[in-house]
Every structure is written in structure tokens, then in C-alpha cells.
Design a protein around this motif. Structure first.
Motif, PDB file in Angstrom:
ATOM      1  N   GLU A 201       0.835  -1.206   0.000  1.00  0.00           N
ATOM      2  CA  GLU A 201       0.000   0.000   0.000  1.00  0.00           C
ATOM      3  C   GLU A 201       0.871   1.257   0.000  1.00  0.00           C
ATOM      4  OE1 GLU A 201      -3.292   0.440  -0.166  1.00  0.00           O
ATOM      5  OE2 GLU A 201      -3.717  -1.702  -0.251  1.00  0.00           O
ATOM      6  N   GLU A 202       2.081   1.130   0.497  1.00  0.00           N
ATOM      7  CA  GLU A 202       2.973   2.276   0.564  1.00  0.00           C
ATOM      8  C   GLU A 202       3.997   2.221  -0.567  1.00  0.00           C
ATOM      9  OE1 GLU A 202       5.780   0.937   4.103  1.00  0.00           O
ATOM     10  OE2 GLU A 202       3.660   0.935   4.636  1.00  0.00           O
ATOM     11  N   ASP A 203       4.889   3.189  -0.620  1.00  0.00           N
ATOM     12  CA  ASP A 203       5.889   3.274  -1.675  1.00  0.00           C
ATOM     13  C   ASP A 203       6.851   2.084  -1.600  1.00  0.00           C
ATOM     14  OD1 ASP A 203       7.431   4.249  -3.748  1.00  0.00           O
ATOM     15  OD2 ASP A 203       8.649   5.514  -2.423  1.00  0.00           O
ATOM     16  N   PRO A 204       6.971   1.290  -2.671  1.00  0.00           N
ATOM     17  CA  PRO A 204       7.861   0.126  -2.620  1.00  0.00           C
ATOM     18  C   PRO A 204       9.342   0.500  -2.543  1.00  0.00           C
ATOM     19  CG  PRO A 204       6.820   0.287  -4.777  1.00  0.00           C
ATOM     20  CD  PRO A 204       6.200   1.329  -3.909  1.00  0.00           C
ATOM     21  N   LYS A 205       9.691   1.712  -2.941  1.00  0.00           N
ATOM     22  CA  LYS A 205      11.099   2.116  -2.855  1.00  0.00           C
ATOM     23  C   LYS A 205      11.562   2.194  -1.397  1.00  0.00           C
ATOM     24  CE  LYS A 205      11.337   4.336  -7.275  1.00  0.00           C
ATOM     25  NZ  LYS A 205      11.636   5.485  -8.071  1.00  0.00           N
ATOM     26  N   ALA A 206      10.669   2.591  -0.516  1.00  0.00           N
ATOM     27  CA  ALA A 206      11.018   2.635   0.910  1.00  0.00           C
ATOM     28  C   ALA A 206      11.210   1.218   1.446  1.00  0.00           C
ATOM     29  CB  ALA A 206       9.928   3.350   1.693  1.00  0.00           C
ATOM     30  N   LEU A 207      10.380   0.287   0.988  1.00  0.00           N
ATOM     31  CA  LEU A 207      10.543  -1.108   1.402  1.00  0.00           C
ATOM     32  C   LEU A 207      11.850  -1.683   0.878  1.00  0.00           C
ATOM     33  CD1 LEU A 207       6.927  -2.442   0.760  1.00  0.00           C
ATOM     34  CD2 LEU A 207       7.992  -2.000   2.963  1.00  0.00           C
ATOM     35  N   ALA A 208      12.189  -1.357  -0.368  1.00  0.00           N
ATOM     36  CA  ALA A 208      13.428  -1.855  -0.960  1.00  0.00           C
ATOM     37  C   ALA A 208      14.646  -1.289  -0.236  1.00  0.00           C
ATOM     38  CB  ALA A 208      13.483  -1.496  -2.438  1.00  0.00           C
ATOM     39  N   ALA A 209      14.553  -0.052   0.202  1.00  0.00           N
ATOM     40  CA  ALA A 209      15.664   0.561   0.940  1.00  0.00           C
ATOM     41  C   ALA A 209      15.882  -0.151   2.272  1.00  0.00           C
ATOM     42  CB  ALA A 209      15.395   2.034   1.164  1.00  0.00           C
ATOM     43  N   ALA A 210      14.794  -0.606   2.899  1.00  0.00           N
ATOM     44  CA  ALA A 210      14.918  -1.361   4.148  1.00  0.00           C
ATOM     45  C   ALA A 210      15.504  -2.740   3.879  1.00  0.00           C
ATOM     46  CB  ALA A 210      13.556  -1.483   4.821  1.00  0.00           C
ATOM     47  N   GLY A 211      15.207  -3.303   2.707  1.00  0.00           N
ATOM     48  CA  GLY A 211      15.803  -4.566   2.291  1.00  0.00           C
ATOM     49  C   GLY A 211      15.010  -5.791   2.706  1.00  0.00           C
ATOM     50  N   TRP A 212      15.271  -6.874   2.009  1.00  0.00           N
ATOM     51  CA  TRP A 212      14.704  -8.184   2.314  1.00  0.00           C
ATOM     52  C   TRP A 212      15.847  -9.181   2.285  1.00  0.00           C
ATOM     53  CZ3 TRP A 212      12.354  -5.341  -1.782  1.00  0.00           C
ATOM     54  CH2 TRP A 212      11.101  -4.823  -1.485  1.00  0.00           C
ATOM     55  N   ALA A 213      15.657 -10.296   2.928  1.00  0.00           N
ATOM     56  CA  ALA A 213      16.593 -11.420   2.893  1.00  0.00           C
ATOM     57  C   ALA A 213      18.008 -11.028   3.317  1.00  0.00           C
ATOM     58  CB  ALA A 213      16.616 -12.046   1.502  1.00  0.00           C
ATOM     59  N   GLY A 214      18.106 -10.073   4.210  1.00  0.00           N
ATOM     60  CA  GLY A 214      19.408  -9.694   4.738  1.00  0.00           C
ATOM     61  C   GLY A 214      20.254  -8.858   3.790  1.00  0.00           C
ATOM     62  N   GLU A 215      19.703  -8.418   2.680  1.00  0.00           N
ATOM     63  CA  GLU A 215      20.436  -7.588   1.718  1.00  0.00           C
ATOM     64  C   GLU A 215      19.765  -6.219   1.625  1.00  0.00           C
ATOM     65  OE1 GLU A 215      23.209  -8.516   0.622  1.00  0.00           O
ATOM     66  OE2 GLU A 215      23.130 -10.685   0.832  1.00  0.00           O
ATOM     67  N   ALA A 216      20.581  -5.190   1.477  1.00  0.00           N
ATOM     68  CA  ALA A 216      20.034  -3.835   1.417  1.00  0.00           C
ATOM     69  C   ALA A 216      20.213  -3.195   0.046  1.00  0.00           C
ATOM     70  CB  ALA A 216      20.704  -2.969   2.480  1.00  0.00           C
ATOM     71  N   ASP A 217      20.626  -3.962  -0.948  1.00  0.00           N
ATOM     72  CA  ASP A 217      20.884  -3.388  -2.271  1.00  0.00           C
ATOM     73  C   ASP A 217      19.741  -3.634  -3.265  1.00  0.00           C
ATOM     74  OD1 ASP A 217      21.329  -6.124  -2.593  1.00  0.00           O
ATOM     75  OD2 ASP A 217      22.840  -5.806  -4.139  1.00  0.00           O
ATOM     76  N   TRP A 218      18.536  -3.787  -2.772  1.00  0.00           N
ATOM     77  CA  TRP A 218      17.383  -4.051  -3.636  1.00  0.00           C
ATOM     78  C   TRP A 218      17.025  -2.808  -4.438  1.00  0.00           C
ATOM     79  CZ3 TRP A 218      15.107  -8.750  -4.246  1.00  0.00           C
ATOM     80  CH2 TRP A 218      15.449  -9.748  -3.324  1.00  0.00           C
ATOM     81  N   LYS A 219      16.696  -3.031  -5.690  1.00  0.00           N
ATOM     82  CA  LYS A 219      16.241  -1.963  -6.590  1.00  0.00           C
ATOM     83  C   LYS A 219      14.880  -2.369  -7.149  1.00  0.00           C
ATOM     84  CE  LYS A 219      20.250   0.234  -6.661  1.00  0.00           C
ATOM     85  NZ  LYS A 219      20.493   0.675  -5.332  1.00  0.00           N
ATOM     86  N   ILE A 220      13.954  -1.432  -7.193  1.00  0.00           N
ATOM     87  CA  ILE A 220      12.646  -1.689  -7.796  1.00  0.00           C
ATOM     88  C   ILE A 220      12.828  -1.644  -9.318  1.00  0.00           C
ATOM     89  CG2 ILE A 220      10.273  -0.896  -8.049  1.00  0.00           C
ATOM     90  CD1 ILE A 220      10.896  -1.991  -5.272  1.00  0.00           C
TER      91      ILE A 220
END
Length: 134
Positions: A32-51
Motif C-alpha cells: 500500500e505504501e511506496d515500494p522504494k522505501a521497502l526496498a531501501a529497508a531490504g529483504w533477505a538480509g540484503e540492502a541493495d534491492w532496486k525496484i
């Protein structure tokens, strides 16, 4: 309005390649919120996610989108791979599936003259989004 997004992590792709999953690893989700903020927080122990791609969708929840995708592609089970740390929606994509999707789409559009395919992350994202919305 919910946003369907596809994200990619280069570090997670390297790890997946090392463990035999291949380098084409993508995270699919709805937020529901901006996915870029979620990507910046990271998933799977990595913080280099890009939308790679994001699109507003109506009447689609994350569970339903993941179920639709699981019919076509293999979702990596976070219980088997502790590196994922419980991240749902991480998919392993063979390049052949994406190539076939592009070739069939071009043929149906009457644009099948071009055969050169050099797959980019945007092509993988378009494939995942198409199948999540079907």
C-alpha cells in the motif's frame, strides 16, 4: 491503491548463483505504501534491492498474486534457505521462460520479425507482472 512491484538484488543474485539457483532471482510483492522505501529497508538480509518495475493494481492482494505466479514459476521456499530470512515472494526464473513469453507476445502482435533477444531485468519484471495479474 495497492502497488504491485518487482525488485532485484545483485548480492542475492550472486548468492543464489553460488548455491545453484541461478542469477535471475526477483522479489514480487504488493504494498500500500511506496515500494522504494521497502526496498531501501531490504529483504533477505540484503540492502541493495532496486525496484525494477512497479504498477498500481486494483482488487489484487499479495497472496493471490503469489499464488498466480506459483502456478507458472518456482518460488524459493524461505524455510529451506535460511539466507532468505522469511522473505516471501522471491522467485527463481529461467531465462527460457521469459524468452518464450517475449517470442509468443511478439508473434501475437504480428511483430515476430525480430529474433534478437538480450534479456534485461525489465523483461523479467514484465514477465512476472503479466503472470501475477493473469
Amino acid at each position: 491503491m495497492p502497488i504491485l512491484y518487482v525488485a532485484r538484488s545483485a548480492k542475492l543474485g550472486r548468492w543464489a548463483s553460488d548455491v545453484g539457483l541461478g542469477k535471475n532471482i526477483y522479489k514480487v510483492g504488493i504494498s500500500e505504501e511506496d515500494p522504494k522505501a521497502l526496498a531501501a529497508a531490504g529483504w533477505a538480509g540484503e540492502a541493495d534491492w532496486k525496484i525494477v518495475r512497479a504498477e498500481e493494481v486494483e482488487g489484487l492482494c499479495e497472496e493471490e498474486a503469489l499464488d498466480r505466479l506459483q502456478r507458472k514459476e518456482k518460488m524459493i521456499d524461505p524455510n529451506i534457505y535460511p539466507k532468505l530470512k522469511g522473505a516471501l515472494g522471491v522467485f527463481r526464473l529461467p531465462a527460457a521462460s521469459v524468452e518464450n513469453h517475449i517470442i509468443v507476445s511478439r508473434a501475437l502482435a504480428g511483430d515476430s520479425d525480430r529474433i534478437d533477444l538480450k534479456l534485461k531485468p525489465a523483461d523479467f519484471a514484465a514477465y512476472l507482472m503479466h503472470n501475477a495479474k493473469r
